[in-house]
Write a protein that holds these residues in place. Sequence first.
Motif, PDB file in Angstrom:
ATOM      1  N   VAL A 246       0.820  -1.211   0.000  1.00  0.00           N
ATOM      2  CA  VAL A 246       0.000   0.000   0.000  1.00  0.00           C
ATOM      3  C   VAL A 246       0.857   1.265   0.000  1.00  0.00           C
ATOM      4  O   VAL A 246       0.488   2.281  -0.599  1.00  0.00           O
ATOM      5  CB  VAL A 246      -0.990  -0.008   1.190  1.00  0.00           C
ATOM      6  CG1 VAL A 246      -0.274  -0.007   2.521  1.00  0.00           C
ATOM      7  CG2 VAL A 246      -1.949   1.164   1.104  1.00  0.00           C
ATOM      8  N   TRP A 249       2.108   1.853  -3.638  1.00  0.00           N
ATOM      9  CA  TRP A 249       0.982   2.344  -4.442  1.00  0.00           C
ATOM     10  C   TRP A 249       0.666   3.802  -4.089  1.00  0.00           C
ATOM     11  O   TRP A 249       0.498   4.640  -4.973  1.00  0.00           O
ATOM     12  CB  TRP A 249      -0.267   1.479  -4.218  1.00  0.00           C
ATOM     13  CG  TRP A 249      -0.305   0.249  -5.073  1.00  0.00           C
ATOM     14  CD1 TRP A 249       0.047  -1.010  -4.715  1.00  0.00           C
ATOM     15  CD2 TRP A 249      -0.729   0.168  -6.451  1.00  0.00           C
ATOM     16  NE1 TRP A 249      -0.124  -1.883  -5.772  1.00  0.00           N
ATOM     17  CE2 TRP A 249      -0.599  -1.180  -6.851  1.00  0.00           C
ATOM     18  CE3 TRP A 249      -1.193   1.102  -7.388  1.00  0.00           C
ATOM     19  CZ2 TRP A 249      -0.921  -1.629  -8.132  1.00  0.00           C
ATOM     20  CZ3 TRP A 249      -1.514   0.669  -8.666  1.00  0.00           C
ATOM     21  CH2 TRP A 249      -1.382  -0.689  -9.024  1.00  0.00           C
ATOM     22  N   SER A 250       0.612   4.087  -2.804  1.00  0.00           N
ATOM     23  CA  SER A 250       0.321   5.460  -2.385  1.00  0.00           C
ATOM     24  C   SER A 250       1.382   6.420  -2.902  1.00  0.00           C
ATOM     25  O   SER A 250       1.074   7.537  -3.311  1.00  0.00           O
ATOM     26  CB  SER A 250       0.269   5.564  -0.864  1.00  0.00           C
ATOM     27  OG  SER A 250      -0.688   4.686  -0.352  1.00  0.00           O
ATOM     28  N   ALA A 254       0.675   9.526  -5.311  1.00  0.00           N
ATOM     29  CA  ALA A 254       1.072  10.871  -4.879  1.00  0.00           C
ATOM     30  C   ALA A 254       1.988  11.520  -5.912  1.00  0.00           C
ATOM     31  O   ALA A 254       1.895  12.713  -6.170  1.00  0.00           O
ATOM     32  CB  ALA A 254       1.772  10.800  -3.535  1.00  0.00           C
ATOM     33  N   PHE A 269      -5.224   4.722  -8.982  1.00  0.00           N
ATOM     34  CA  PHE A 269      -6.002   4.361  -7.796  1.00  0.00           C
ATOM     35  C   PHE A 269      -7.011   3.262  -8.127  1.00  0.00           C
ATOM     36  O   PHE A 269      -7.132   2.275  -7.411  1.00  0.00           O
ATOM     37  CB  PHE A 269      -6.719   5.590  -7.231  1.00  0.00           C
ATOM     38  CG  PHE A 269      -7.674   5.253  -6.122  1.00  0.00           C
ATOM     39  CD1 PHE A 269      -7.200   4.799  -4.901  1.00  0.00           C
ATOM     40  CD2 PHE A 269      -9.046   5.373  -6.303  1.00  0.00           C
ATOM     41  CE1 PHE A 269      -8.072   4.474  -3.871  1.00  0.00           C
ATOM     42  CE2 PHE A 269      -9.934   5.045  -5.280  1.00  0.00           C
ATOM     43  CZ  PHE A 269      -9.447   4.595  -4.065  1.00  0.00           C
ATOM     44  N   PRO A 281      -6.221   0.240   0.217  1.00  0.00           N
ATOM     45  CA  PRO A 281      -5.810   1.631   0.452  1.00  0.00           C
ATOM     46  C   PRO A 281      -6.040   2.043   1.901  1.00  0.00           C
ATOM     47  O   PRO A 281      -6.938   1.527   2.558  1.00  0.00           O
ATOM     48  CB  PRO A 281      -6.702   2.440  -0.491  1.00  0.00           C
ATOM     49  CG  PRO A 281      -7.807   1.544  -0.860  1.00  0.00           C
ATOM     50  CD  PRO A 281      -7.308   0.149  -0.752  1.00  0.00           C
ATOM     51  N   ASN A 282      -5.243   2.963   2.371  1.00  0.00           N
ATOM     52  CA  ASN A 282      -5.410   3.482   3.722  1.00  0.00           C
ATOM     53  C   ASN A 282      -5.628   4.999   3.676  1.00  0.00           C
ATOM     54  O   ASN A 282      -5.809   5.564   2.596  1.00  0.00           O
ATOM     55  CB  ASN A 282      -4.219   3.088   4.606  1.00  0.00           C
ATOM     56  CG  ASN A 282      -2.908   3.625   4.066  1.00  0.00           C
ATOM     57  OD1 ASN A 282      -2.899   4.564   3.269  1.00  0.00           O
ATOM     58  ND2 ASN A 282      -1.816   3.040   4.482  1.00  0.00           N
ATOM     59  N   VAL A 284      -3.646   7.434   4.029  1.00  0.00           N
ATOM     60  CA  VAL A 284      -2.646   8.191   3.274  1.00  0.00           C
ATOM     61  C   VAL A 284      -2.963   8.149   1.778  1.00  0.00           C
ATOM     62  O   VAL A 284      -2.850   9.158   1.069  1.00  0.00           O
ATOM     63  CB  VAL A 284      -1.228   7.640   3.540  1.00  0.00           C
ATOM     64  CG1 VAL A 284      -0.186   8.403   2.751  1.00  0.00           C
ATOM     65  CG2 VAL A 284      -0.911   7.694   5.013  1.00  0.00           C
ATOM     66  N   THR A 285      -3.405   6.985   1.313  1.00  0.00           N
ATOM     67  CA  THR A 285      -3.785   6.863  -0.096  1.00  0.00           C
ATOM     68  C   THR A 285      -4.912   7.852  -0.406  1.00  0.00           C
ATOM     69  O   THR A 285      -4.901   8.520  -1.439  1.00  0.00           O
ATOM     70  CB  THR A 285      -4.272   5.433  -0.399  1.00  0.00           C
ATOM     71  OG1 THR A 285      -3.553   4.504   0.395  1.00  0.00           O
ATOM     72  CG2 THR A 285      -4.115   5.107  -1.856  1.00  0.00           C
ATOM     73  N   SER A 288      -3.958  11.528  -1.215  1.00  0.00           N
ATOM     74  CA  SER A 288      -3.453  11.802  -2.560  1.00  0.00           C
ATOM     75  C   SER A 288      -4.553  11.695  -3.613  1.00  0.00           C
ATOM     76  O   SER A 288      -4.582  12.454  -4.579  1.00  0.00           O
ATOM     77  CB  SER A 288      -2.324  10.837  -2.911  1.00  0.00           C
ATOM     78  OG  SER A 288      -1.203  11.140  -2.136  1.00  0.00           O
TER      79      SER A 288
END
Length: 655
Positions: A246, A249-250, A254, A269, A281-282, A284-285, A288
């Motif tokens: 994750v 990916w984030s 970003a 995404f 996703p969390n 932080v994701t 962005s």
Amino acid sequence: MLAFNGLSPLQLPFPPKYSNCKTKTKQTFSIAAAYSIKTIPQHSIKNNKTIQSLCKQGNLKQALQILSNEPNPTQQTYELLILSCTQQNSLSDGVIVHRHLIDDGFDQDSFLATKLINMYTEFNSMDNALYVFDKILDKTIFVWNAIIRGFALSAHGEEALSLYYSMNQIGMPSDRFTYTYALKALVVSSPSISLIQKGKEIHGHILRHGFESYVHTMTTLMDMYARFGCVSYAKYVFVKMPEKNVVSWSAIIACYAKNERPVEALYLFWEMMSETFDVVPNSVTMVSVLQACAALSALGQGKLIHCYVLRRGFDSTLPVMNSLVNMYLKCGSLYIGQRIFDQMGKKDIVSWNSMIAGYTINGYGKEAVELFRDMIQNGVSPNIITFVSVLGACSHAGLVNEGKQIFDSMTRQHKVVPTVEHYACMVDLFGRAGRLDEAAKIVEGMRIEPGPTVWGSLLGACRIHCNVELAERASVRLFQLEPVNAGNFVLLAEIYAAAKMWEQVSKVKKLLEARNLQKVPGCSWIEVKRKIYSFVSIDELNPQMEQLHALLIHLSSEMKEKGYVPDTRVVLYELDQVEKERILLGHSEKLAVAFGLINSGRGETIRITKNLRLCEDCHSVTKFISKFTNREILVRDVNRIHRFREGFCSCGDYW
DNA sequence: ATAGGGTTAG
């Protein structure tokens, strides 16, 4: 060895016992090491245990008291003491422990040296950290990593890098931690072209030494490329990563969101959501992704993400809420954004700044200033960004006196030192209001060097008020400072064109050609039924182009009957009137409007974003279209949101 | 023993 400038904040009287560490041999170290395992008296063992448990309980003061009368502390005791100083956030106690440690002969213990460096790093006391580093003879990889990390984390990129290079020079091999810290060091160094080159070199080392499968290291590498704007390199690293989680990916999302490629950020995404089931996703994701929605005014997508945020319970996470507020405000949904802002249990400076800026771009200058006052009433200290926003609000709303007063209060009341940006705001404040003399006076009276933003503001003001003489003065400086920014030349040409000084116009254009500079192409985005479409001027590849053009030509002739005269001043090419009008009709925002009219439902609001400032002709055409088709049309340009309704724009033709 | 991604302006 590298010397860190600046005095040690605590002026440590080092070293009290081994007065000449440089001459010490490795033997001293082994003695010290042996010392820690030598047999010690029973009461000392008891004391050590007591100190350790006091540290664990957070009772540092009492632990220090016992320490002062204990001749035999062990390595483990020191480790816990150091950790406790960090946890209790007490630099002065840390120094006390450090002194004891030297007295007890642990100053050549590389394990404790690492711990000390990390502790001093936490306190941002790099002088002391460097002191420890210089004194320790057995510089293990942990010691090296700790000192490089320390300088990188405290934003001393150059020092960190120079240590990284000395480490290479003495033949100490880097590990995956060293590489991550070195990459971080690049990111926090003062900008320079050579940094990217250095980054690529480190990339090469990582590959050569077989570290390319470490997710942490590779994610940092990706982030380094992202921060230097090397999107394709970041993507390359991402694609090659054997395992993506994750965080990776984030980071790539970003990267696209921050580098003006929000469409791809959203695309990634959805790819993450659909193609990888083990990566979730969390919060932080979310931040962005919401940033990307905001950049595109993609309200439909934004609302979808909002639902997801609620479902996952991210609505208690402050940065996510801030991003949501920002997204709604950038989409022109002032009411929703305001409501979320009002209902937020916790607010930080970012929340307030976003709301203030949100009022500003939506054309509510007075409300922005009121909220600024509210914020101060609530005991929140404004920062640099707050003042950029609130001064921007004043200048857009024509609140000259208010702006002057706030600018004065910056240093007097709020202890915030004005930067070039704030001066640029002041120039804009006076400039927009037509008080060009005062704007010029601001520039002359600046305590710091006026940068390109300041001269740019002045030039912009000259464009609004057609002041050729001042424009020429400003552009001389501006062209020196930004020789390759085509926008400045275009601005000057537009001013000449407005004054019908055609010879000068062609001179500026020749200058542009001679320097081989190109105008940034205008680009507009529109979201229709949650899909994003982008438009560039006269786009032959767009399959709907003929239809769009036909609609625009139809609308244009309707408008002409009602007195519309195409404003061809922005067309700087020497063409006949018909051709100029054709170019005007091909402006990306007009195409996006036409696309919205054809493809969205009746009565639906049309939302468009563009990368440049809205031109006069597009502004008057959109006003007309809003009336003629009875549609609400929102266009966000680089400065603000224009809300077109029934033939009028919310900006009151002042933008 | 040490490690990665995020929000606001221009």
